[in-house]
Scaffold this active site. Structure first.
Site, PDB file in Angstrom:
ATOM      1  N   HIS A 325       5.751   6.683   5.897  1.00  0.00           N
ATOM      2  CA  HIS A 325       6.275   5.558   5.120  1.00  0.00           C
ATOM      3  C   HIS A 325       5.978   4.213   5.775  1.00  0.00           C
ATOM      4  O   HIS A 325       5.853   3.205   5.089  1.00  0.00           O
ATOM      5  CB  HIS A 325       7.783   5.702   4.911  1.00  0.00           C
ATOM      6  N   GLY A 326       5.904   4.193   7.083  1.00  0.00           N
ATOM      7  CA  GLY A 326       5.633   2.920   7.736  1.00  0.00           C
ATOM      8  C   GLY A 326       5.526   3.090   9.235  1.00  0.00           C
ATOM      9  O   GLY A 326       6.134   3.992   9.807  1.00  0.00           O
TER      10      GLY A 326
END
Lengths: 523, 331
Positions: A325-326
Site C-alpha cells: 500500500h505504501g
C-alpha cells in the site's frame, strides 16, 4: 482524469462509449479493441504523459515473458523468475528506493542522496496484475498471443488505476464474445446505476465525512494533542471515509466496465459486517486478498506445513500486503497488525475446534459481539494506515486510549461534588470540553458518523441490490443470481428517477469543490 | 420498455431533485440555525448598545470595530473612562464577511464618531469565496445579503449548502427558535460590548495547551483581493458621513516567524497602505502581538490580562497622538 471529474463524465466516457459501440458493430473486433486501448492510454496519460513510457515498457516486458513461457518446454521456471523479479524491481525502484535510502541514512549513519522518485500512477496495480498473468501462463492456466488484446487486459481504463486486480482469463473472453444488440441498453442501465451509486458514495458520503477525519489527523501530525473524543471521532470518520471511498471507487469501476458489457470481479462486500478478521479480508479489497492468497500465501506453503508455518506465512503475507500500500512504517505496522489479527483468529478457531465447539454455531449476541470486536480491531489498524508517521499514530492512539486524559463537557462539572471532582481529577478526567481543539464542526459530524455507520452496517451493498443483473463475476446461487438479500434494484422508471436524483446531489459537490482523488489512487 | 423508462427517469429524477432542493432551500431561508445563533445574538446586542450609548457633550463617541479580536480583546469601558469619551466595543465575529461588518458599522455610526478599526488579518485576504460558516450565517440571519448577491453567487450557494445544513434549517423553521450552540454565551457581554468570560484564572488548561501547539500562519498582501475595493468604499463612506477613522491592528498570538522579512512585508504593508492615504494609525502590528499567556482560546482572542494590556496600550496611543483633538475627518 478522475472518475468523479466533469471532464471524465461529461466528455471522455460518452465519447469512448459511442465510438466503441459504433466500431464494435461495424468493424472487426480488433478495431474496437484498438479504440479501447487508445482511449485507455489517453486516460492514463492525462495525469502525466511521461508515465505512459513506464507502463508501456512494463507491458512489452510482460507480454514477451508470457510468449516465452508459452513456447518454451524447458527452462520455463528461470524465465518466470526473470519476469517476477523484473516486475518487482520496477515496483521496488519507484515505490521503495526513497524509503530505503532514508532509512539506511537514518539508522546506519550513511549520507546517500537520491532525488525524490515520483511514484507512477497505478504501478502497484498493473504490476500485480501482470505478475498474476505470467504466473498463470507458467502454470499453463492462461495464454495470450495477441499483443493488442494483452494491452487491453492491462490498460482497460475502468480497472486500470486502482483495480479490481483482474485475471486475464476472467476478463478477456468477455471481449471476444459476440455482442447482442438487445442487451446493450440493459448493460448500460445497470452500468449507469452502479456507477452513479459509486459516484454518490464517493462525492457525497466519503468526501462528506472526510472533513471530520482530515483535520484531526493533520492536527495530530503537527503535534497537536487530541482530546479523547476528537481522536475517536477522527478515527471513526476515517474508518467511514475509506470505506465509502473504496466502495465508491469499486462500484464506479464495475459500473463503467458494465457499460462496455464487461463484468469485473467483486472487490468489496460490506466488510464492516464481517464477524471476524478472516471474514473481513474476504470482503475488503477482495481481488488483492485473492492475489496475495494465490500468488504469495499458497506458494509459501499456506496452511499445509503445520500451524507454526501457517502463522509465519500469514504475518509475512500481511506485512507485504501492508508495504504494497505504501513505502512507510505506518503501512508495515498496519500489515503486521492485520497479520497478528489473522493469527489470533485462526488460533482461536483451532482452539474452539479442539474444545469441541461447533464453529458454525453462535448466538445473535455472540455474532454482534464478534462483529463489534472485529470493527474495533479494524479501526485501530486504520489509525496507522491514515497517520503521516508512527509518532502521529501513537499520539492518536494514546488519546483514544485515554492516556492524555478524558475531557468532558464544561457544563457537566456542575453535576459533581468537590469530592467527586477531586477523584475524577486524579484519574485525569477534566471538563475542558469534548472537542477542545476546535478542529471541525463535530456537532454535525456526529450525525454524519452515526448515519454512515448505519448504512455500512445495515444497508445491503450494491452487488446484493443488483444481484438479479449479475453485476460482477462473483458467487451465484443455483438460480444464477448473485448471493445476497434485502432490497432489490430494478431497471424501471422509479429507479431511473432515483439515479437522476442521486446524480444531481453528486453534481452539487462538483460546484462546491474540485473533485478529490480516491484514497487508493495513492497506492 | 422498462429500460427505456429507466432512461427517461434519469433526467426526470435530476430535475425533480433540483426542484425539490431549491424549494427546500427557499423554505428554510431565514430560519435561525443553532450554529449561527450566537453570532446573530452578538450583532443584535451590539446594535442595542450602539443605539443606547450616546455621544458626550462634545458630540464624541469612540467605536471599536472588528471581528472577535475586538470583542474579546478591547475593554471599551476602561478606555472610555480613561479618555472621558463614551466608548463602544462593536467587535463582532469573523464568521461575518467583511462587507457585513461594514454594513453593521454603517447602521450604528454617527457624524463626529471616532471609529477605531482593528480587522482580523484574514479579512485582508477576503475574496468572493464563501465558507460553510459564512453561508450558514447568511442563510439564517442575513437574507438581504443573500438576495443582494448576483444570481450566479446565489445559485452557487444553493448547491453548496450541505444536506445537513439544509435539513437543519428546515428543522429550525419548524421548531424555532433554536438554542445557541457552543461555549460562548451572550449574557457575558457587558453594557459596553466587552466580552467578559475570558478570565485567565478560570480558563481551561486545554486552551493553554491549544495555544502552545499553534503554529505561525503565512500572510500575503495583494491589492487585487476584493477586500481592498470594499475597504476603500467603506472609508469613503466614513469620510462622507464625518466619521473619523483610526486604524489599529488585531490582537494576535506572537511567533518569531512574523519578524521575518516576508511576513514583515505583510504587516508593514498594511501600515504603509494607510500612511500613503494619510489615515492615522494606532501603533503597529507588533504592538498587538502577545505571548500565549495573554491569549484565550484562539490566536485572535485575548484573555482578561491580555485585554487589559491591549486597552492600556490603546489609551497610551490615543493620548499620545491626541487624536481626539483633531478636527478633520479622514479622507
Amino acid at each position: 482524469m478522475l472518475f468523479n471529474s466533469i471532464e471524465f463524465i461529461a466528455f471522455f466516457l460518452p465519447a469512448v462509449l459511442l465510438v466503441f459501440y459504433l466500431l464494435r458493430f461495424s468493424q472487426p473486433l480488433w478495431v474496437s479493441v484498438s479504440w479501447l486501448v487508445v482511449a485507455s492510454l489517453f486516460f492514463y496519460a492525462w495525469w502525466k504523459p511521461a508515465y505512459l513510457l513506464i507502463m508501456t515498457a512494463s507491458i512489452f516486458f510482460n507480454y514477451g515473458i508470457g510468449i516465452y513461457l508459452d513456447r518454451l518446454r524447458s527452462g520455463r521456471f528461470s524465465v518466470l523468475c526473470v519476469g517476477v523479479i523484473g516486475n518487482l524491481a520496477l515496483l521496488g525502484y519507484f515505490k521503495y528506493t526513497n524509503f530505503l535510502i532514508d532509512n539506511v541514512n537514518a539508522h546506519l549513519n550513511f549520507d546517500f542522496h537520491v532525488q525524490t522518485i515520483v511514484l507512477p500512477l497505478a504501478i502497484s496495480f498493473f504490476t500485480f496484475q501482470q505478475i498474476a498473468y505470467i504466473v498463470d501462463t507458467y502454470r499453463r492456466k492462461d495464454r495470450e498471443m495477441d499483443f493488442l488484446r494483452y494491452c487491453l487486459f492491462v490498460t482497460f481504463f475502468p480497472q486500470l488505476i486502482a483495480g479490481p486486480i483482474v485475471h486475464h482469463n476472467e476478463m478477456m473472453p468477455q471481449f471476444a464474445k459476440r455482442l447482442c444488440k438487445q442487451k446493450i441498453p440493459l448493460d448500460m442501465a445497470v452500468g449507469i446505476s452502479i456507477f452513479v451509486i459509486g459516484l454518490f458514495k464517493k462525492m457525497v458520503l466519503a468526501d462528506g465525512v472526510a472533513v471530520y477525519a482530515t483535520p484531526v489527523f493533520d492536527a495530530a501530525s503537527v503535534g497537536v494533542t487530541l482530546s479523547f473524543f476528537e481522536a475517536w471521532f477522527g478515527s471513526l470518520a476515517y474508518t467511514l471515509q475509506i470505506y465509502f471511498d473504496f466502495s465508491g471507487y469499486s462500484d464506479m469501476a464495475i459500473g463503467l466496465a458494465r457499460m462496455f458489457g464487461i463484468r469485473l470481479p467483486i472487490n468489496f462486500d460490506s466488510p464492516y459486517k464481517a464477524q471476524n478478521i478472516i471474514d473481513f479480508w474476504r470482503r475488503w479489497h477482495i481481488t488483492l486478498s485473492r492475489f496475495l492468497r494465490d500468488y504469495l500465501y499458497f506458494p509459501l506453503g499456506g496452511n499445509r506445513k503445520g500451524n507454526m508455518r501457517r502463522y509465519v506465512n500469514l504475518i509475512t503475507v500481511m506485512l507485504l500486503g501492508g508495504i504494497w500500500h505504501g513505502a512507510g512504517w505506518t503501512f508495515a505496522v498496519w500489515g503486521l497488525l492485520h497479520g497478528s489479527y489473522l493469527l489470533f483468529n485462526h488460533a482461536w478457531h483451532d482452539l474452539r475446534a479442539r474444545m469441541g465447539f461447533d464453529a458454525g454455531h453462535s448466538t445473535w449476541l455472540g455474532r454482534r459481539f464478534a462483529q463489534a470486536l472485529t470493527l474495533l480491531a479494524v479501526i485501530i489498524a486504520w489509525v496507522f494506515f491514515r497517520s503521516a508517521d508512527l509518532p502521529t499514530a501513537i499520539s492518536v492512539l494514546s488519546s483514544m486510549f485515554g492516556l492524555h486524559g478524558i475531557s468532558l463537557l464544561h457544563g457537566l462539572q456542575a453535576y459533581f461534588s468537590p469530592v467527586q471532582l477531586q477523584w475524577m481529577h486524579a484519574y485525569h478526567i477534566r471538563f475542558d470540553g469534548m472537542f477542545y481543539n476546535g478542529l471541525a464542526d463535530f456537532n454535525s459530524g456526529i450525525i454524519w458518523v452515526f448515519a454512515l455507520f448505519l448504512v455500512a452496517l445495515l444497508a445491503p451493498n450494491t452487488q446484493s441490490m443488483m444481484r438479479y443483473y449479475k453485476p460482477t463475476i462473483g458467487v451465484y446461487n443455483r438460480f444464477g443470481v448473485l448471493t445476497g438479500s434485502g432490497m432489490r434494484w430494478r431497471i424501471n422508471m422509479l429507479y431511473g428517477v432515483i439515479v437522476g436524483g442521486a446524480f444531481f446531489i453528486a453534481c452539487t459537490k462538483w460546484l462546491a469543490a474540485a473533485p478529490s482523488e480516491f484514497i487508493y489512487f495513492n497506492f | 420498455m422498462r429500460v427505456l423508462k429507466f432512461f427517461i427517469g434519469i433526467p426526470l429524477g435530476f430535475l425533480l431533485m433540483a426542484g425539490l432542493w431549491f424549494a427546500l432551500f427557499q423554505l428554510q431561508l431565514g430560519a435561525p440555525s443553532a450554529s449561527s445563533q450566537w453570532v446573530d445574538d452578538v450583532v443584535q446586542k451590539k446594535m442595542q448598545i450602539a443605539q443606547r450609548i450616546q455621544p458626550n457633550a462634545d458630540g464624541q463617541r469612540i467605536l471599536f470595530l472588528g471581528g472577535s479580536n475586538v470583542l474579546f480583546g478591547i475593554d471599551a469601558k476602561r478606555i472610555g473612562e480613561a479618555m472621558a469619551v463614551p466608548s463602544i466595543n462593536l467587535g463582532l465575529s469573523a464568521v461575518l464577511r467583511v462587507d457585513e461588518i461594514f454594513a453593521v458599522a454603517k447602521k450604528n455610526l454617527k457624524p463626529h464618531d471616532t471609529l477605531i478599526l482593528a480587522l482580523e488579518y484574514s479579512y485582508y485576504h477576503f475574496n468572493d469565496n464563501f465558507s460553510s460558516i459564512e453561508i450558514d450565517y447568511i442563510l439564517a440571519h442575513d437574507v438581504d445579503y443573500f438576495h443582494a448577491l448576483p444570481m450566479d453567487k446565489q445559485a452557487l450557494m444553493m448547491v453548496e449548502i450541505s444536506a445537513i445544513r439544509l435539513f437543519g434549517g428546515l428543522a429550525a423553521k419548524a421548531f424555532s427558535p433554536e438554542k445557541s450552540l457552543g461555549t460562548y454565551k451572550i449574557k457575558t457581554i457587558n453594557a459596553y460590548g466587552d466580552e467578559t468570560s475570558n478570565a485567565r484564572s478560570t480558563m481551561p488548561q486545554a486552551y493553554i495547551r491549544h495555544m502552545l501547539e499553534m503554529k505561525a500562519l503565512s500572510h500575503r498582501l495583494d491589492e487585487k483581493d476584493k477586500f481592498w475595493s470594499l475597504y476603500k468604499d467603506f472609508l469613503q463612506w466614513c469620510a462622507a458621513h464625518q466619521v473619523r477613522v483610526l486604524v489599529s491592528f488585531p490582537s494576535y498570538l506572537y511567533f518569531p516567524e512574523y519578524e521575518q522579512a516576508e511576513q514583515r512585508r505583510f504587516f508593514d504593508g498594511i501600515a504603509a497602505w494607510h500612511r500613503k492615504r494619510h489615515i492615522p494609525l494606532l501603533g503597529n502590528a507588533y504592538d498587538f502581538m502577545y505571548q500565549y499567556e495573554d491569549m484565550y482560546d484562539t490566536r485572535y482572542h485575548l484573555n482578561d490580562e491580555g485585554r487589559r494590556k491591549r486597552s492600556d496600550k490603546i489609551i497610551e496611543l490615543l493620548k499620545r497622538q491626541a487624536v481626539m483633538m483633531s478636527t478633520s475627518p479622514t479622507r
